[in-house]
Design a protein around this motif. Sequence first.
Motif, PDB file in Angstrom:
ATOM      1  N   GLY A 136     -13.118   3.868  11.466  1.00 56.08           N
ATOM      2  CA  GLY A 136     -11.889   3.175  11.119  1.00 56.08           C
ATOM      3  C   GLY A 136     -11.685   3.241   9.629  1.00 56.08           C
ATOM      4  N   SER A 137     -10.645   2.612   9.162  1.00 56.03           N
ATOM      5  CA  SER A 137     -10.386   2.675   7.724  1.00 56.03           C
ATOM      6  C   SER A 137      -9.884   1.365   7.143  1.00 56.03           C
ATOM      7  N   SER A 138      -9.650   0.372   7.971  1.00 49.91           N
ATOM      8  CA  SER A 138      -9.012  -0.853   7.484  1.00 49.91           C
ATOM      9  C   SER A 138      -9.983  -1.978   7.178  1.00 49.91           C
ATOM     10  N   GLY A 139     -11.197  -1.920   7.688  1.00 50.09           N
ATOM     11  CA  GLY A 139     -12.136  -3.030   7.525  1.00 50.09           C
ATOM     12  C   GLY A 139     -11.879  -4.153   8.516  1.00 50.09           C
ATOM     13  N   GLU A 140     -10.980  -3.951   9.448  1.00 45.68           N
ATOM     14  CA  GLU A 140     -10.661  -4.979  10.442  1.00 45.68           C
ATOM     15  C   GLU A 140     -11.632  -4.979  11.620  1.00 45.68           C
ATOM     16  N   ASN A 141     -12.394  -3.900  11.768  1.00 49.67           N
ATOM     17  CA  ASN A 141     -13.251  -3.760  12.942  1.00 49.67           C
ATOM     18  C   ASN A 141     -14.739  -3.770  12.609  1.00 49.67           C
ATOM     19  N   SER A 142     -15.088  -4.459  11.553  1.00 45.62           N
ATOM     20  CA  SER A 142     -16.491  -4.659  11.213  1.00 45.62           C
ATOM     21  C   SER A 142     -17.108  -5.549  12.285  1.00 45.62           C
ATOM     22  N   ASP A 143     -18.387  -5.387  12.540  1.00 45.15           N
ATOM     23  CA  ASP A 143     -19.078  -6.286  13.468  1.00 45.15           C
ATOM     24  C   ASP A 143     -19.252  -7.679  12.863  1.00 45.15           C
ATOM     25  N   TYR A 144     -18.992  -7.832  11.582  1.00 46.53           N
ATOM     26  CA  TYR A 144     -19.238  -9.100  10.891  1.00 46.53           C
ATOM     27  C   TYR A 144     -17.981  -9.955  10.774  1.00 46.53           C
ATOM     28  N   PHE A 145     -16.961  -9.422  10.134  1.00 42.49           N
ATOM     29  CA  PHE A 145     -15.700 -10.142   9.937  1.00 42.49           C
ATOM     30  C   PHE A 145     -14.711  -9.175   9.340  1.00 42.49           C
ATOM     31  N   PRO A 146     -13.414  -9.378   9.578  1.00 45.45           N
ATOM     32  CA  PRO A 146     -12.428  -8.480   8.976  1.00 45.45           C
ATOM     33  C   PRO A 146     -12.307  -8.733   7.470  1.00 45.45           C
ATOM     34  N   THR A 147     -12.114  -7.657   6.733  1.00 48.49           N
ATOM     35  CA  THR A 147     -11.870  -7.760   5.301  1.00 48.49           C
ATOM     36  C   THR A 147     -10.383  -8.003   5.087  1.00 48.49           C
ATOM     37  N   LYS A 148     -10.071  -8.900   4.159  1.00 42.71           N
ATOM     38  CA  LYS A 148      -8.669  -9.235   3.879  1.00 42.71           C
ATOM     39  C   LYS A 148      -8.173  -8.454   2.665  1.00 42.71           C
ATOM     40  N   ASN A 149      -6.881  -8.248   2.624  1.00 43.10           N
ATOM     41  CA  ASN A 149      -6.218  -7.615   1.495  1.00 43.10           C
ATOM     42  C   ASN A 149      -6.098  -8.658   0.378  1.00 43.10           C
ATOM     43  N   PRO A 150      -6.660  -8.397  -0.800  1.00 46.13           N
ATOM     44  CA  PRO A 150      -6.602  -9.414  -1.854  1.00 46.13           C
ATOM     45  C   PRO A 150      -5.184  -9.697  -2.356  1.00 46.13           C
ATOM     46  N   TYR A 151      -4.236  -8.798  -2.089  1.00 49.45           N
ATOM     47  CA  TYR A 151      -2.871  -8.997  -2.533  1.00 49.45           C
ATOM     48  C   TYR A 151      -1.995  -9.653  -1.477  1.00 49.45           C
ATOM     49  N   ASP A 152      -2.511  -9.718  -0.245  1.00 47.08           N
ATOM     50  CA  ASP A 152      -1.755 -10.328   0.838  1.00 47.08           C
ATOM     51  C   ASP A 152      -2.744 -10.769   1.918  1.00 47.08           C
ATOM     52  N   LEU A 153      -3.328 -11.965   1.746  1.00 48.10           N
ATOM     53  CA  LEU A 153      -4.325 -12.447   2.694  1.00 48.10           C
ATOM     54  C   LEU A 153      -3.786 -12.564   4.106  1.00 48.10           C
TER      55      LEU A 153
END
Length: 153
Positions: A136-153
């Motif tokens: 993937g490329s968005s960080g939304e499908n980590s087994d831990y938690f999704p990564t948020k966009n710092p400019y638009d949480l």
Amino acid sequence: MDNKLSDLTVKEARSGLQTSRFSVRELTAACLERIKKTDGSLHAFLTVDSAGALRSAAEKDKELQGRQADLFSRCPLFGIPLALKDLFTTEDLRTTAGSKIIEDYQPPFDATVVRKLKDAGAIIIGKTNEDAWGHGSSGENSDYFPTKNPYDL
């Protein structure tokens, strides 16, 4: 010291280190403080190596005291703190590839890219989140938690 050290570009940080405007420790500590303040809502990091980064920074500051004339030409990233995606193996630093299957893995070696960054003088401050196994490329499908966009949480 300046609380905006964590906002500097690599070029600006390198210039500041070369002219002794701030120490490697101050620069590294500012970056770690920024992570501490923002990562609770961003979830960008899986591992932060504060102790290791500050230890490396102290070693770099000692090297700077010796004022080796060619230090920055030999090591173009000397004293620059940086984070790595968690897919790169880092010796004795947790590497998960964004997967809980290997959540406690501490590799016995550095990946080639990590070794080259360290040889260039970089300081590894931590490992950033990613989709499990890099699928993937968005960080939304980590087994831990999704990564948020710092400019638009």
